[in-house]
Design a protein around this motif. Sequence first.
Motif, mmCIF file in Angstrom:
data_model
loop_
_atom_site.group_PDB
_atom_site.id
_atom_site.type_symbol
_atom_site.label_atom_id
_atom_site.label_comp_id
_atom_site.label_asym_id
_atom_site.label_seq_id
_atom_site.Cartn_x
_atom_site.Cartn_y
_atom_site.Cartn_z
ATOM 1 N N HIS A 151 -17.825 74.735 -36.844
ATOM 2 C CA HIS A 151 -16.492 74.374 -37.155
ATOM 3 C C HIS A 151 -16.158 73.114 -38.094
ATOM 4 O O HIS A 151 -15.780 73.707 -39.585
ATOM 5 C CB HIS A 151 -15.359 75.193 -36.476
ATOM 6 C CG HIS A 151 -14.555 75.815 -37.101
ATOM 7 N ND1 HIS A 151 -13.958 76.090 -37.972
ATOM 8 C CD2 HIS A 151 -13.610 74.577 -37.579
ATOM 9 C CE1 HIS A 151 -12.770 76.931 -38.139
ATOM 10 N NE2 HIS A 151 -11.878 75.655 -37.892
ATOM 11 N N ASP B 273 -8.780 77.521 -42.320
ATOM 12 C CA ASP B 273 -10.161 78.524 -42.216
ATOM 13 C C ASP B 273 -10.116 79.066 -42.613
ATOM 14 O O ASP B 273 -9.236 80.051 -43.238
ATOM 15 C CB ASP B 273 -9.144 78.860 -40.376
ATOM 16 C CG ASP B 273 -10.004 77.426 -40.212
ATOM 17 O OD1 ASP B 273 -9.802 76.747 -40.145
ATOM 18 O OD2 ASP B 273 -9.169 77.967 -38.886
ATOM 19 N N HIS C 16 -15.395 72.477 -42.291
ATOM 20 C CA HIS C 16 -14.349 71.890 -42.716
ATOM 21 C C HIS C 16 -14.693 70.576 -43.383
ATOM 22 O O HIS C 16 -13.765 70.426 -45.041
ATOM 23 C CB HIS C 16 -13.568 70.982 -42.233
ATOM 24 C CG HIS C 16 -12.364 72.701 -41.900
ATOM 25 N ND1 HIS C 16 -11.590 72.852 -42.582
ATOM 26 C CD2 HIS C 16 -12.167 73.075 -40.179
ATOM 27 C CE1 HIS C 16 -10.842 73.791 -41.670
ATOM 28 N NE2 HIS C 16 -11.078 73.705 -40.843
HETATM 29 ZN ZN ZN Z 1 -10.732 74.764 -39.011
#
Ligand code: ZN
Length: 340
Positions: free
Chosen positions: A110, A311, A114
């Motif tokens: 994850h 997100d 980003h």
């Molecule tokens: Zn995040």
Amino acid sequence: MILGIETSCDETAVAVLDDDGSVRINLIASQIERHQPFGGVVPEIASREHLQHLFPLITRALTDAKLSWKDVERIAVTAGPGLIGALLVGVAGAQGLAYGLGLPLVPVNHLEGHIFSPYLQREGASIALPERFLSLVVSGGHSSIYDVRRGIITMLNRTRDDAIGETFDKVAKFIGLPYPGGPQIEKHANGGRIDRKRFHFAMPQFNEKSADFSYSGIKAGAIRLAREHGISATGDPQLLADFCATFQEALIDQLFDRLEVIWSQLETPRPTEVAVAGGVAANTAVRERLSAWAAKREVIVRLPEKRYCTDNAAMIAFAALQKPEGATDPRRVSARSRVQ
Ligand code: ZN
Ligand code: KG4
């Protein structure tokens, strides 16, 4: 084409990207309203919401983008870090699809999603990744600065306690602002004329001149000030605005204090680009400060579009494209709540 799936926290997200990184479609089913009554993310609710929304969202993404399963060559999924029950929904769903359709699956970190997200700029095209860039990840779960060279990521600092977004959220909750607190604090911080002298926040420093962040001191200071002055979401609006503005500034001051330490410690030649990512990168004051910082040092600044700060699955598919060797047999992928 690559299908991206993200379910690590409280957004169910699906995207389809072309192999050159251009975004065909990027959909997000936000669960914020479901968690708001509790003032934060409830993991069990998050998992159930992902279960309910993931497959309808995938179908909608393909339909809206006028694509069929035949167009999808690979699937990318967030494997961690995140809430384990939430991650499992995305990973198990992606495994089933990939296995059933005979497609390779790419597990994505994850944070890497980003880190690369500032290069996912416009619908239809993304900017080529530079040889090297400095990356600030400022989200609800992480605060770190990285040196990224040819796609290889080296962590230069981290937070020793709370993440910056978490600090926004916890203090906002204490004064009665709805979840997520970051955008709420930002909204009140921009409320008219601000008295910047009314509240004072100390800059936390470590003895050994470490570049690490620490946000728990600012959090404790903010809660103490809020209690002493009776600051609340329903109280005196000017007091609330002054408090939110100085609190936000203290959080951002620390970000730039540490960035400066890291910059001064980096050997020359230094990176020629600096990028910021994560939910807190949507904050206008953060974006303006980084732009000014970069202009002063004649460094190129990369700010992700606001929809790619929080997100999303476009960043997950995009990160997978940076690692063509990451595609694997779907049965070998597993979800991990913590990733080194
Ligand atoms: Zn995040
Ligand atoms: O990247 P993200 O969606 O999730 C994580 O991976 O953590 O970040 C969410 C965080 C929350 O803490 C939220 O309050 C913060 O980003 N955030 C903001 C803003 N928009 C989102 N913080 C400050 N200003 C904003 N405009």
